[in-house]
Design an enzyme around this catalytic site. Structure first.
Site, PDB file in Angstrom:
ATOM      1  N   ALA A 111      -0.008  47.471  16.209  1.00  0.00           N
ATOM      2  CA  ALA A 111      -0.659  47.239  14.801  1.00  0.00           C
ATOM      3  C   ALA A 111      -0.620  48.349  13.825  1.00  0.00           C
ATOM      4  O   ALA A 111      -1.007  47.833  12.808  1.00  0.00           O
ATOM      5  CB  ALA A 111      -2.011  46.863  15.443  1.00  0.00           C
ATOM      6  N   GLY A 115      -1.951  46.482   8.509  1.00  0.00           N
ATOM      7  CA  GLY A 115      -1.689  45.564   7.565  1.00  0.00           C
ATOM      8  C   GLY A 115      -1.873  44.076   8.122  1.00  0.00           C
ATOM      9  O   GLY A 115      -2.575  43.166   7.685  1.00  0.00           O
ATOM     10  N   ARG A 139      -0.245  57.218  14.246  1.00  0.00           N
ATOM     11  CA  ARG A 139      -0.360  56.018  13.558  1.00  0.00           C
ATOM     12  C   ARG A 139      -1.697  55.169  13.738  1.00  0.00           C
ATOM     13  O   ARG A 139      -2.092  54.361  13.048  1.00  0.00           O
ATOM     14  CB  ARG A 139       0.933  55.152  13.809  1.00  0.00           C
ATOM     15  CG  ARG A 139       2.318  55.658  13.095  1.00  0.00           C
ATOM     16  CD  ARG A 139       3.541  54.743  13.679  1.00  0.00           C
ATOM     17  NE  ARG A 139       3.282  53.376  13.618  1.00  0.00           N
ATOM     18  CZ  ARG A 139       3.742  52.795  12.404  1.00  0.00           C
ATOM     19  NH1 ARG A 139       4.060  53.338  11.480  1.00  0.00           N
ATOM     20  NH2 ARG A 139       3.630  51.252  12.781  1.00  0.00           N
ATOM     21  N   ASP A 179       3.881  42.091  16.559  1.00  0.00           N
ATOM     22  CA  ASP A 179       5.083  42.452  15.238  1.00  0.00           C
ATOM     23  C   ASP A 179       5.840  43.736  15.729  1.00  0.00           C
ATOM     24  O   ASP A 179       5.340  44.637  15.795  1.00  0.00           O
ATOM     25  CB  ASP A 179       4.064  42.870  14.055  1.00  0.00           C
ATOM     26  CG  ASP A 179       4.908  42.878  12.778  1.00  0.00           C
ATOM     27  OD1 ASP A 179       5.869  42.255  12.700  1.00  0.00           O
ATOM     28  OD2 ASP A 179       4.664  44.234  12.351  1.00  0.00           O
ATOM     29  N   CYS A 232      10.711  42.382  11.089  1.00  0.00           N
ATOM     30  CA  CYS A 232      11.282  42.646   9.865  1.00  0.00           C
ATOM     31  C   CYS A 232      12.631  42.886   9.970  1.00  0.00           C
ATOM     32  O   CYS A 232      13.265  43.792   9.007  1.00  0.00           O
ATOM     33  CB  CYS A 232      10.415  43.717   9.083  1.00  0.00           C
ATOM     34  SG  CYS A 232      10.629  45.329   9.785  1.00  0.00           S
TER      35      CYS A 232
END
Length: 459
Positions: A111, A115, A139, A179, A232
């Site tokens: 996470a 975002g 993080r 993600d 990404c």
């Protein structure tokens, strides 16, 4: 054109064919900057009424806007009120495409910095449960800060491996977002340093890691639940290859179609197994859309989900309850003491989920940190302030965003008030244009600043 790895370019030319020249040209285009409205605090319509920025809608994101870099929204008081998140436009897509309903149990497995987790939390509207995890402690701290700034009060922030989480949350979540860590090829235009670290072994390295992560994520998904996977990167092994792995090894998982947009590309023309189901995957290419590279795939687990368990009742001791009652008499809504947990004089408001059996798991925060019990008093926290609306607290100092005292408050300075503003002594919720920034304590015509040192402006 920016200097890009030759082997990366060779693979992209094979993948894209006649589109490759347009893809190359996109690297000479200026990058786009995105702002996503926090609908947990303000509607898009209301935000547009008060916004001082030059905004253009991001066509495929309902609450997303392109902004002019010269607007510098990270330095405006509204940023410190948590009214928006600054995020690359394509990176907004996974959480935007993921349908979340208030009351659901949601996991963002990778996470940080938040975002996507902040958007998932905003969609829950304070109902249900958000677990936000990152394996990196540093993080995870940034993740916690962003969730606090957004006013998300029904979350737990953990710092664990997916395998460890899976032991505690078997078939627990209605929705899971993965993600995944990846080779980052989609970010080369945004950050050339990412391209400098790339080599041809990275896609295979991350592909193996992604298989381990997705396996654990599936085990935590309820029957009937949905999982959204995103990266990404452009690498097929990390995208369609990962989805092929899931479909081959987890027959209970079904690939679903995502909402369409004219710029979305479906599947990868160079992925060689000819599975027609992979056409349901979505790719974002920078020569088709005003954003960086991204990949999305939505899956559903067979079966029917059972209802979620709520958290067990807890009761504070009489002395603590008395101090809390004294402070909360200034609140417009009563405090639900069945969800109050006191640990080492710190007071937390627990989420609705049953998290009582999580001993041994590493977490930074479980629920909303309300404040501290000190000798004969309760001192409210910054996260608590950010979770409120101005109407929730009786004593308010509401300053215009153009008032120079707002920036002075954010720097931790003591403020001088006029007589009307200082009509009541004691704790006040400091707001800008009706949106909370933090706490202050009125003594005479002075506001003693309670904005925490770690949140303060230093410019």
């Amino acid at each position: 054109m920016k200097q890009l790895p030759e082997k990366f370019l060779s693979r992209m030319e094979t993948m894209l064919g006649e589109e490759f020249p347009d893809f190359l040209k996109s690297y000479d285009f200026p990058r786009k900057f995105g702002l996503r409205v926090n609908t947990n605090k303000i509607s898009v319509e209301k935000f547009l009424e008060i916004s001082p920025f030059h905004l253009e809608p991001i066509p495929w994101i309902d609450n997303g806007f392109f902004y002019n870099e010269n607007d510098r929204p990270s330095r405006h008081p509204y940023y410190f009120a948590g009214l928006y998140y600054l995020q690359e436009p394509s990176a907004m897509t996974p959480a935007s495409q993921f349908s979340i309903k208030p009351g659901e149990y949601v996991l963002d497995l990778c996470a940080a910095p938040g975002g996507k987790a902040t958007e998932l939390g905003a969609k829950l509207q304070g109902k249900g449960f958000l677990a936000a995890n990152d394996i990196s402690n540093s993080r995870a701290k940034a993740l916690l800060r962003n969730l606090e700034l957004f006013g998300i009060k029904n979350s737990m922030v953990t710092n664990e491996t997916p395998a460890k989480l899976a032991k505690y949350f078997p078939e627990f979540f209605d929705k899971i977002l993965v993600d995944a860590p990846c080779s980052g090829e989609g970010m080369f235009r945004k950050d050339l340093d990412v391209a400098k670290t790339w080599d041809e072994t990275r896609p295979a390295f991350f592909g193996k890691l992604q298989r381990e992560i997705i396996t654990q994520a599936i085990s935590m998904l309820k029957p009937g639940g949905k999982l959204l996977y995103s990266t990404c990167t452009f690498s097929p092994i990390e995208n369609e290859g990962l989805i092929s792995f899931v479909l081959e090894n987890f027959p209970e998982m079904e690939l679903l179609s995502l909402s369409d947009y004219e710029g979305f590309s479906k599947g990868c023309p160079d992925w060689g197994n000819n599975d027609p189901r992979l056409a349901k995957c979505v790719r974002i290419f920078p020569h088709h859309m005003e954003g960086e590279g991204h990949f999305l795939a939505l899956m559903k687990k067979d079966g029917y989900s059972v209802s979620n368990k709520t958290s067990p009742s807890v009761k504070p001791d009489k002395a603590s309850k008395k101090l809390l009652d004294e402070f909360f008499k200034n609140m417009s809504e009563p405090l639900d003491f069945s969800r109050i947990d006191i640990r080492n004089e710190n007071v937390y408001y627990l989420p609705e989920a049953d998290t009582a059996s999580l001993k041994g798991i590493k977490f930074l925060r479980n629920g909303l940190f309300l404040g501290e019990l000190k000798k004969n008093r309760f001192e409210p926290s910054q996260p608590f302030a950010m979770s409120l609306q101005m109407k929730n607290f009786n004593n308010i100092i509401n300053l215009s965003s153009s008032d120079t005292r707002v920036m002075r408050y954010l720097k931790g300075e003591t403020l001088i008030l006029n007589e009307d503003e200082a009509s009541q002594k004691g704790w006040h919720l400091v707001c800008t244009d009706g949106f909370p920034l933090g706490w202050g304590k009125v003594v005479g015509t002075t506001l003693k600043n309670k904005y925490p040192a770690g949140w303060r402006l230093h410019y």
